[in-house]
Write a protein that holds these residues in place. Structure first.
Motif, short mmCIF file in Angstrom:
data_model
loop_
_atom_site.label_atom_id
_atom_site.label_comp_id
_atom_site.label_asym_id
_atom_site.label_seq_id
_atom_site.Cartn_x
_atom_site.Cartn_y
_atom_site.Cartn_z
N ASN A 44 0.86 -1.18 0.00
CA ASN A 44 0.00 0.00 0.00
C ASN A 44 0.90 1.23 0.00
OD1 ASN A 44 -2.78 -1.32 0.55
ND2 ASN A 44 -1.43 -2.22 2.07
N SER A 67 4.73 3.34 3.28
CA SER A 67 4.01 2.19 2.73
C SER A 67 3.61 1.26 3.85
CB SER A 67 4.87 1.43 1.70
OG SER A 67 5.90 0.70 2.34
N LYS A 126 -7.35 3.68 -0.69
CA LYS A 126 -7.46 2.80 0.48
C LYS A 126 -6.88 3.56 1.68
CE LYS A 126 -5.87 -1.82 1.99
NZ LYS A 126 -5.05 -2.98 1.53
N SER A 236 -3.64 5.63 0.72
CA SER A 236 -2.72 4.82 -0.08
C SER A 236 -3.40 4.30 -1.34
CB SER A 236 -2.20 3.64 0.74
OG SER A 236 -3.24 2.70 0.97
N ARG A 237 -2.56 3.80 -2.24
CA ARG A 237 -3.03 3.06 -3.41
C ARG A 237 -2.43 1.66 -3.34
NH1 ARG A 237 -2.56 8.39 -5.51
NH2 ARG A 237 -4.62 9.12 -6.18
N GLU A 238 -3.29 0.69 -3.49
CA GLU A 238 -2.89 -0.70 -3.33
C GLU A 238 -2.18 -1.22 -4.57
OE1 GLU A 238 -5.57 -3.65 -1.10
OE2 GLU A 238 -5.79 -4.24 -3.20
#
Length: 248
Positions: A44, A67, A126, A236-238
């Motif tokens: 993430n 992360s 996310k 975040s971006r997964e």
């Protein structure tokens, strides 16, 4: 299934972009090369965040993060098999020093639960939400109050729940969170649970803030619930490094 989670900060001589590229393309490739009994590996990548509370020096223990790693295993023996393997011990593990500020790492072992939301969807963003229990509130009471507060929020589909596209509840388990492997410093606070929430990208921050406000209001009806100075959230971006569908 269990999940090992590592909340990481980049090495001080790296930019965030350099860090993200490295963990995805270099470290991720090392993990793909020999996944052993790991069922799924998610990264993430954090692009925004907020930590602690203004005016409380406790926030200084809540270090910025770049992360969050999520590693899935069938059970504790299968997790142990991965970390005992020479490839993990001699190749993947030592690579952490090439990107991670090792003493800042925080890890925990959790059980994941997915719950329904009124308006499900893919959700581009996310949010990983870590709350620290208030002093004197047991882990069981804290988790119970958090879940009841969440249920109260999503019961009103016209309120903040309308913007929530997905929800996942992760409760801490007893057992080895592999702190030594990730390089964690012992003085970091322990977290009893964290949640993952998915929102559309266009309004993720205001949507989460509305949810957060409603959640805390419900949870604190019975008194102090959490420690704001030690709580934080990460947008975040997964990134899927591998999943069950990638099994050879």
């Amino acid at each position: 299934m269990i999940k090992l989670v590592a909340v990481l900060r980049r090495r001080p001589d790296m930019t965030h972009a350099e860090y993200a590229d490295y963990i995805r393309d270099v470290h991720g490739d090392l993990a793909r090369a020999k996944r052993l009994t790991t069922r799924k590996y998610l990264q993430n990548h954090v692009f925004d965040s907020a930590y602690g509370a203004t005016g409380d020096i406790g926030y200084q223990l809540t270090w910025p993060r770049d992360s969050v790693t999520e590693l899935y295993f069938d059970d504790l023996p299968s997790m142990g098999q991965v970390f005992a393997d020479p490839y993990t011990r001699d190749v993947v593990g030592p690579d952490g020093a090439n990107f991670s500020d090792l003493p800042a790492a925080h890890s925990l072992l959790v059980e994941e639960h997915v719950t329904e939301v009124p308006n499900p969807g893919p959700g581009e963003v996310k949010v990983l939400y870590f709350l620290k229990a208030a002093d004197g509130v047991s882990a069981d009471e804290f988790q119970d109050r958090w879940r009841r507060a969440h249920d109260a929020v999503i019961s009103d589909a016209s309120g903040p729940a309308r913007d929530l596209r997905g929800y996942q509840w992760n409760t801490a388990l007893s057992g080895d969170g592999m702190a030594a492997y990730f390089g964690s410093a012992s003085e970091q606070p322990a977290y009893e649970a964290y949640s993952a929430l998915w929102f559309d990208g266009t309004d993720a921050v205001p949507a989460f803030r509305a949810y957060q406000k409603a959640l805390i209001e419900h949870a604190e009806k019975d008194g102090p619930f959490h420690q704001p100075s030690l709580s934080f959230f990460l947008l975040s971006r997964e990134v899927v490094i591998f999943g069950d569908e990638d099994q050879a």
